[in-house]
Design an enzyme around this catalytic site. Structure first.
Site, PDB file in Angstrom:
ATOM      1  N   CYS A  27    -114.228  54.957 -79.969  1.00  0.00           N
ATOM      2  CA  CYS A  27    -114.473  56.281 -80.521  1.00  0.00           C
ATOM      3  C   CYS A  27    -113.566  56.498 -81.726  1.00  0.00           C
ATOM      4  O   CYS A  27    -112.347  56.409 -81.600  1.00  0.00           O
ATOM      5  CB  CYS A  27    -114.198  57.359 -79.478  1.00  0.00           C
ATOM      6  N   ASP A  87    -121.918  53.483 -78.957  1.00  0.00           N
ATOM      7  CA  ASP A  87    -120.454  53.396 -78.993  1.00  0.00           C
ATOM      8  C   ASP A  87    -120.029  52.223 -79.870  1.00  0.00           C
ATOM      9  O   ASP A  87    -119.021  52.283 -80.583  1.00  0.00           O
ATOM     10  CB  ASP A  87    -119.914  53.216 -77.562  1.00  0.00           C
TER      11      ASP A  87
HETATM   12  P1  HMG Z   1    -118.300  71.525 -86.227  1.00  0.00           P
HETATM   13  O1  HMG Z   1    -117.936  71.086 -87.602  1.00  0.00           O
HETATM   14  O2  HMG Z   1    -117.271  72.245 -85.445  1.00  0.00           O
HETATM   15  O3  HMG Z   1    -119.574  72.459 -86.104  1.00  0.00           O
HETATM   16  O4  HMG Z   1    -118.820  70.248 -85.444  1.00  0.00           O
HETATM   17  P2  HMG Z   1    -120.589  73.072 -87.088  1.00  0.00           P
HETATM   18  O5  HMG Z   1    -121.524  73.823 -86.224  1.00  0.00           O
HETATM   19  O6  HMG Z   1    -119.856  73.782 -88.199  1.00  0.00           O
HETATM   20  O7  HMG Z   1    -121.365  71.823 -87.715  1.00  0.00           O
HETATM   21  C1  HMG Z   1    -120.921  71.074 -88.809  1.00  0.00           C
HETATM   22  C2  HMG Z   1    -122.118  70.567 -89.548  1.00  0.00           C
HETATM   23  O8  HMG Z   1    -122.868  69.694 -88.719  1.00  0.00           O
HETATM   24  C3  HMG Z   1    -123.085  71.674 -89.956  1.00  0.00           C
HETATM   25  O9  HMG Z   1    -123.741  71.236 -91.120  1.00  0.00           O
HETATM   26  C4  HMG Z   1    -124.070  71.688 -88.811  1.00  0.00           C
HETATM   27  O10 HMG Z   1    -125.322  72.198 -89.176  1.00  0.00           O
HETATM   28  C5  HMG Z   1    -124.166  70.226 -88.479  1.00  0.00           C
HETATM   29  P3  HMG Z   1    -123.517  72.018 -92.518  1.00  0.00           P
HETATM   30  O11 HMG Z   1    -123.977  73.403 -92.259  1.00  0.00           O
HETATM   31  O12 HMG Z   1    -122.037  71.923 -92.762  1.00  0.00           O
HETATM   32  O13 HMG Z   1    -124.369  71.234 -93.463  1.00  0.00           O
HETATM   33  N1  HMG Z   1    -124.487  69.955 -87.063  1.00  0.00           N
HETATM   34  C6  HMG Z   1    -125.317  68.982 -86.687  1.00  0.00           C
HETATM   35  N2  HMG Z   1    -126.029  68.094 -87.399  1.00  0.00           N
HETATM   36  C7  HMG Z   1    -126.780  67.221 -86.689  1.00  0.00           C
HETATM   37  N3  HMG Z   1    -126.829  67.214 -85.327  1.00  0.00           N
HETATM   38  C8  HMG Z   1    -126.115  68.076 -84.608  1.00  0.00           C
HETATM   39  C9  HMG Z   1    -125.320  69.023 -85.291  1.00  0.00           C
HETATM   40  N4  HMG Z   1    -124.507  70.011 -84.885  1.00  0.00           N
HETATM   41  C10 HMG Z   1    -124.008  70.586 -85.978  1.00  0.00           C
HETATM   42  N5  HMG Z   1    -126.176  68.043 -83.274  1.00  0.00           N
HETATM   43  C11 HMG Z   1    -119.863  69.045 -83.661  1.00  0.00           C
HETATM   44  C12 HMG Z   1    -119.095  70.288 -84.060  1.00  0.00           C
HETATM   45  C13 HMG Z   1    -119.887  68.972 -82.157  1.00  0.00           C
HETATM   46  C14 HMG Z   1    -121.280  69.145 -84.226  1.00  0.00           C
HETATM   47  C15 HMG Z   1    -119.133  67.810 -84.270  1.00  0.00           C
HETATM   48  O14 HMG Z   1    -117.804  67.860 -83.877  1.00  0.00           O
HETATM   49  C16 HMG Z   1    -119.716  66.506 -83.837  1.00  0.00           C
HETATM   50  O15 HMG Z   1    -120.848  66.183 -84.166  1.00  0.00           O
HETATM   51  N6  HMG Z   1    -118.930  65.687 -83.095  1.00  0.00           N
HETATM   52  C17 HMG Z   1    -119.382  64.420 -82.592  1.00  0.00           C
HETATM   53  C18 HMG Z   1    -118.240  63.474 -82.454  1.00  0.00           C
HETATM   54  C19 HMG Z   1    -118.720  62.179 -81.840  1.00  0.00           C
HETATM   55  O16 HMG Z   1    -119.902  61.865 -81.837  1.00  0.00           O
HETATM   56  N7  HMG Z   1    -117.757  61.403 -81.284  1.00  0.00           N
HETATM   57  C20 HMG Z   1    -118.048  60.156 -80.679  1.00  0.00           C
HETATM   58  C21 HMG Z   1    -118.771  60.287 -79.369  1.00  0.00           C
HETATM   59  S1  HMG Z   1    -117.698  60.656 -78.004  1.00  0.00           S
HETATM   60  C22 HMG Z   1    -117.071  59.116 -77.520  1.00  0.00           C
HETATM   61  O17 HMG Z   1    -117.221  58.150 -78.237  1.00  0.00           O
HETATM   62  C23 HMG Z   1    -116.440  58.965 -76.168  1.00  0.00           C
HETATM   63  C24 HMG Z   1    -117.380  58.236 -75.186  1.00  0.00           C
HETATM   64  O18 HMG Z   1    -117.683  56.933 -75.646  1.00  0.00           O
HETATM   65  C25 HMG Z   1    -116.716  58.144 -73.812  1.00  0.00           C
HETATM   66  C26 HMG Z   1    -115.292  57.565 -73.859  1.00  0.00           C
HETATM   67  O19 HMG Z   1    -115.072  56.478 -74.397  1.00  0.00           O
HETATM   68  O20 HMG Z   1    -114.413  58.261 -73.294  1.00  0.00           O
HETATM   69  C27 HMG Z   1    -118.698  58.975 -75.007  1.00  0.00           C
HETATM   70 MG    MG Z   2    -116.477  55.178 -75.440  1.00  0.00          MG
END
Ligand code: HMG
Ligand code: MG
Length: 311
Positions: free
Chosen positions: A262, A16
């Protein structure tokens, strides 16, 4: 868990803390942060995320960070990583296979964390999916993680307020929790993603969560089933910890140096602040007459290093 047991702390600074940094941080520096943090006495280090590098380029080197950490992992510290989908879980499993081959480590990553939200606006912004779609993605992830002996944490973000949808009803948090618990998830982590909570607004959410857990305060690993993940945007995180401790919460996330935020929770001109800092969390716990396993000198060292990363 007995009231005298140390409060469980997960340091999320390598994940984070670094996910929103605009500076490019070297892989070796990330590993160094995790190595310092794992010496502080925390139970768990959230090391990185196996998410799309298009979405979070800062953590695109997750596998390489774990590779550097493998020879250093203490026996009593859990490593975890975020996975948004099956692809992320598969990447974590490959890391574990490599650590087994190269270092004879049974399991380098012990826990994976899926993440959704109590608000549709945040879910869409963070994962390009509705809450329902995220939950559908998690079903096979949780089952497969368990087959591989991994614990699963389920984050519910925006438990009090969402930067896009406004105030969140505690029942919405409870409803998402219930769905996650039905998948036999091992731990629920409630995220006050934008640090909006006050003791008054947090209390009904924690009460709702305790209610949904239906008396299950520890999981099959003996760890608390409920964790609180507070950001300190408006300076209320410490008061929220005090309230949560009174209500019986025994597990918290924090970040050495108070890093964090985030990127998908920030709005134009308003970048969300960091996680509650580990020293502030530890102080709040001690002030409440409870204990931690934290070594103060090691924590100062890790916190200084963390703070130095963001200048
Ligand atoms: P998308 O664009 O809807 O889905 O993303 P997609 O399937 O079209 O994937 C896009 C590209 O990413 C594709 O690549 C996939 O292959 C690749 P391309 O074909 O365009 O070359 N891909 C991946 N690559 C590596 N690892 C993977 C993966 N999945 C797909 N696992 C997706 C949907 C969920 C993947 C995207 O939205 C994403 O990765 N989001 C993550 C966002 C994130 O990490 N946010 C921060 C964490 S949450 C947070 O901080 C809150 C927390 O702290 C708690 C709080 O504070 O409340 C936890
Ligand atoms: Mg957080």
């Amino acid at each position: 868990m007995s009231a005298n047991n140390p409060i469980r702390i997960t340091d999320v600074s390598p994940r984070d803390g670094l996910q929103a940094e605009s500076a490019i941080i070297e892989t070796a520096t990330k590993a160094k942060l995790a190595m310092l943090v794992q010496q502080t006495g925390v139970a768990e280090v959230e090391v990185s995320s196996f998410v799309s590098p298009k979405w979070i380029p800062q953590l695109g080197d997750a596998a390489a960070v774990f590779d550097l950490l493998a020879p250093t992992k203490p026996e009593d510290v859990i490593y975890s990583a975020l996975v948004p989908n099956e692809r992320g879980l598969d990447a974590a499993i490959v890391v574990n296979q490599k650590a087994r081959q190269d270092h004879g480590i049974e399991r380098l990553i012990d826990k994976v964390s899926v993440f959704t939200a109590a608000s549709e606006g945040f879910s869409l912004k963070n994962t390009n999916a509705t809450i329902e779609e995220t939950l559908a993605r998690f079903e096979p992830v949780v089952a497969k993680a368990h087959e591989h002996g991994l614990m699963v944490r389920g984050y519910v973000s925006c438990i009090v307020q969402c930067p896009f949808d406004g105030v969140i009803n505690p029942e919405s948090v409870g409803d998402v929790m219930t769905r996650l618990l039905a998948m036999e998830i091992d731990e629920i982590d409630l995220g006050d993603t934008i640090g909006a909570a006050t003791p008054e607004t947090l209390e009904p959410v924690v009460m709702e969560a305790i209610d949904r857990l239906d008396g299950e305060s520890t999981n099959s690993f003996g760890d608390p089933t409920l964790t609180l993940h507070l950001h300190d945007t408006f300076g209320h995180a410490v008061e929220c910890v005090q309230l949560a401790l009174e209500l019986g919460v025994r597990s918290f996330d924090s970040a050495a140096g108070g890093l964090g935020g985030c990127p998908y929770a920030s709005t134009d001109g308003n970048r969300v602040a960091g996680n509650i800092s580990t020293p502030a969390l530890v102080q709040a716990i001690r002030d409440a007459g409870l204990t931690t396993n934290i070594d103060d000198d090691a924590l100062i060292k890790a916190s200084k290093f963390a703070a130095g990363l963001i200048g």
